[in-house]
Design an enzyme around this catalytic site. Structure first.
Site, mmCIF file in Angstrom:
data_model
loop_
_atom_site.group_PDB
_atom_site.id
_atom_site.type_symbol
_atom_site.label_atom_id
_atom_site.label_comp_id
_atom_site.label_asym_id
_atom_site.label_seq_id
_atom_site.Cartn_x
_atom_site.Cartn_y
_atom_site.Cartn_z
ATOM 1 N N TRP A 46 0.862 -1.194 0.000
ATOM 2 C CA TRP A 46 0.000 0.000 0.000
ATOM 3 C C TRP A 46 0.893 1.236 0.000
ATOM 4 O O TRP A 46 1.706 1.428 0.906
ATOM 5 C CB TRP A 46 -0.898 -0.021 1.240
ATOM 6 C CG TRP A 46 -1.840 1.137 1.343
ATOM 7 C CD1 TRP A 46 -2.497 1.757 0.334
ATOM 8 C CD2 TRP A 46 -2.239 1.796 2.543
ATOM 9 N NE1 TRP A 46 -3.285 2.772 0.815
ATOM 10 C CE2 TRP A 46 -3.139 2.819 2.172
ATOM 11 C CE3 TRP A 46 -1.918 1.633 3.886
ATOM 12 C CZ2 TRP A 46 -3.731 3.675 3.103
ATOM 13 C CZ3 TRP A 46 -2.512 2.469 4.812
ATOM 14 C CH2 TRP A 46 -3.401 3.471 4.415
ATOM 15 N N ARG B 57 -2.866 7.010 -0.041
ATOM 16 C CA ARG B 57 -4.095 7.504 -0.646
ATOM 17 C C ARG B 57 -3.796 8.843 -1.316
ATOM 18 O O ARG B 57 -3.209 9.739 -0.702
ATOM 19 C CB ARG B 57 -5.178 7.673 0.427
ATOM 20 C CG ARG B 57 -6.525 8.120 -0.088
ATOM 21 C CD ARG B 57 -7.503 8.359 1.068
ATOM 22 N NE ARG B 57 -7.811 7.115 1.773
ATOM 23 C CZ ARG B 57 -7.343 6.807 2.981
ATOM 24 N NH1 ARG B 57 -6.515 7.643 3.613
ATOM 25 N NH2 ARG B 57 -7.667 5.674 3.563
ATOM 26 N N GLU C 84 -8.772 -4.468 11.255
ATOM 27 C CA GLU C 84 -7.948 -3.284 11.531
ATOM 28 C C GLU C 84 -8.231 -2.843 12.961
ATOM 29 O O GLU C 84 -9.385 -2.657 13.340
ATOM 30 C CB GLU C 84 -8.299 -2.151 10.563
ATOM 31 C CG GLU C 84 -7.574 -0.834 10.844
ATOM 32 C CD GLU C 84 -8.013 0.273 9.888
ATOM 33 O OE1 GLU C 84 -8.037 1.442 10.314
ATOM 34 O OE2 GLU C 84 -8.338 -0.034 8.719
ATOM 35 N N GLU D 206 -6.093 7.386 15.989
ATOM 36 C CA GLU D 206 -6.110 7.930 14.634
ATOM 37 C C GLU D 206 -6.642 9.356 14.723
ATOM 38 O O GLU D 206 -7.765 9.585 15.156
ATOM 39 C CB GLU D 206 -6.998 7.086 13.719
ATOM 40 C CG GLU D 206 -7.003 7.556 12.280
ATOM 41 C CD GLU D 206 -7.868 6.681 11.384
ATOM 42 O OE1 GLU D 206 -7.700 6.758 10.155
ATOM 43 O OE2 GLU D 206 -8.723 5.939 11.909
ATOM 44 N N GLU E 179 -0.959 10.091 6.465
ATOM 45 C CA GLU E 179 -1.603 10.049 5.162
ATOM 46 C C GLU E 179 -2.617 11.176 5.014
ATOM 47 O O GLU E 179 -2.921 11.903 5.974
ATOM 48 C CB GLU E 179 -2.308 8.704 4.975
ATOM 49 C CG GLU E 179 -3.434 8.468 5.973
ATOM 50 C CD GLU E 179 -4.139 7.134 5.777
ATOM 51 O OE1 GLU E 179 -4.323 6.725 4.614
ATOM 52 O OE2 GLU E 179 -4.502 6.507 6.796
#
Length: 393
Positions: free
Chosen positions: A167, A170, A256, A261, A356
């Site tokens: 990955w 994004r 996950e 976060e 990200e």
């Protein structure tokens, strides 16, 4: 006639006395127009044990003075000498008032701060959840103090081409290994706007982020914690556990486990449900939709709104993955909430740290801190990552 003269003389004397007294009072007021004085202490800094909640603080109480006797000093805010001062800053204000009502004030702060958590056990304040007859032992392969100037490639992936997830981020932020470094006692992940956009695999990248994953797998039963200070941009600062999944070979559940976060700042373009994500402790247990599993993702969230920004200081985020069905979360050593996942979290994963971009909190071209901010503003810092397992005493 003599009688009338007597009364006239008496009235004249009284009138003269009143005027004389009035003049004396005016003179007295003029003499007492000088304000009293008072001097406060310099700030008092007190450090206490990481698990303590307050400190007894003694100090010399300020006393005001005046050119005329009779001045009185009172404390109007804060706590008196010898009392218990809580964590944080307590402002103590003292006011001195003289006999004529003139006042002067001063203040000083008492700042109580906890010492760093012990390196010998998880950070718990208040009730210690350690089971009777057990002790916590460090899992070295999943722990890092970041006290050298060399990144430990034996413990962490920082190049997404080398881990099994593949990955790269994004859009518009590409995960770049060069944005990760170690120095000044911390792991530093610096986000940025690219000087020249990159086109790769049919995607357009204008910004740089990063991802790190542990090479050793995280498992149920362990306690995971990180001392982290978020960056100030719209990009994320995270600490979580990612689980690989392949519909060809399994496991057939894509899980996950988010321990923390958050983002550095939100703005007018941020989706309404995420407006507080720059001052939040946010956790989640996800079961993601996959063709070989379920059609719609299911989440089991937990959150605590904070009174300060995530980038304002270091916070300690902790998670006891107690069992596949029960996960406990801690903030600065204090229990916050428990998540009971929608499915058993009984798989092995990898500690993950990601910076990200999100489509629900997009980068603003006119106020892009990734381009205009200082390196400090653009950097997420990890003072340490620690993992613990229970063993018999």
């Amino acid at each position: 006639m003599l009688k009338n003269n007597f009364f006239q003389i008496l009235l004249a004397c009284l009138f003269t006395s009143i005027i004389s007294c009035s003049n004396d009072e005016k003179e007295e007021e003029q003499k007492d127009a000088i304000a009293p004085s008072i001097t406060c202490l310099d700030p008092i800094n007190v450090n206490i044990e990481a698990t303590a909640n307050d400190a007894i603080v003694t100090y010399t109480t300020p006393e005001g003075t005046d050119n005329i006797a009779g001045a009185v000093t009172k404390q109007t805010t804060g706590l008196a000498s010898g009392e218990s001062f809580p964590i944080g800053t307590t402002t103590n204000t003292f006011v001195v008032t003289d006999a004529a009502g003139n006042t002067t004030s001063c203040n000083f702060d008492v700042i109580v701060a906890r010492n760093a958590p012990s390196e010998n056990k998880p950070y718990f304040i208040g009730d210690d959840p350690t089971p009777t007859g057990k002790k916590w032992t460090s899992v070295a392969e999943l722990s890092d103090e970041f006290n050298t100037d060399i990144f430990d490639d034996s413990k962490w992936f920082r190049d997404p081409s080398q881990d099994q997830f593949g990955w790269y981020g994004r859009e518009p932020a590409l995960f770049q290994p060069d944005n990760v470094s170690v120095g000044d006692g911390s792991l530093n992940v610096t986000v940025k706007k690219l000087q020249t956009p990159i086109t790769s695999n049919g995607r357009n990248w204008t910004h740089g982020g990063a991802i790190l994953r542990s090479k050793t797998k995280a498992i149920p039963g362990y306690y995971y914690e990180a001392r982290m200070k978020a960056n100030e941009t719209v990009m994320s600062s995270t600490f979580w556990i990612a689980f690989p999944q392949n519909c060809n070979s399994g496991p057939f559940r894509k899980l996950e486990l988010d321990i923390q976060e958050c983002v550095g700042r939100t703005h007018n373009g941020t989706d309404s449900w995420a407006k507080e994500w720059d001052n939040i402790y946010h956790s989640n247990a996800w079961r993601h939709a996959r063709p070989c599993d379920i059609n719609s993702s299911v989440q089991s969230p937990g959150k605590k709104d904070l009174e300060e920004k995530n980038h304002s200081r270091y916070f300690v985020y902790g998670c006891w993955w107690k069992s596949p069905t029960e996960i406990l979360f801690y903030l600065d050593g204090e229990y916050v909430y428990t998540i009971k996942p929608s499915t058993d979290f009984d798989l092995e994963g990898h500690i993950t740290m990601v910076m990200e971009t999100y489509d629900w909190n997009p980068i603003e071209p006119e106020n892009d801190l990734t381009a205009t901010g200082t390196e400090e503003q653009r950097t997420t810092k990890y003072d340490w990552v620690r993992t613990w397992k229970l063993e018999d005493q």
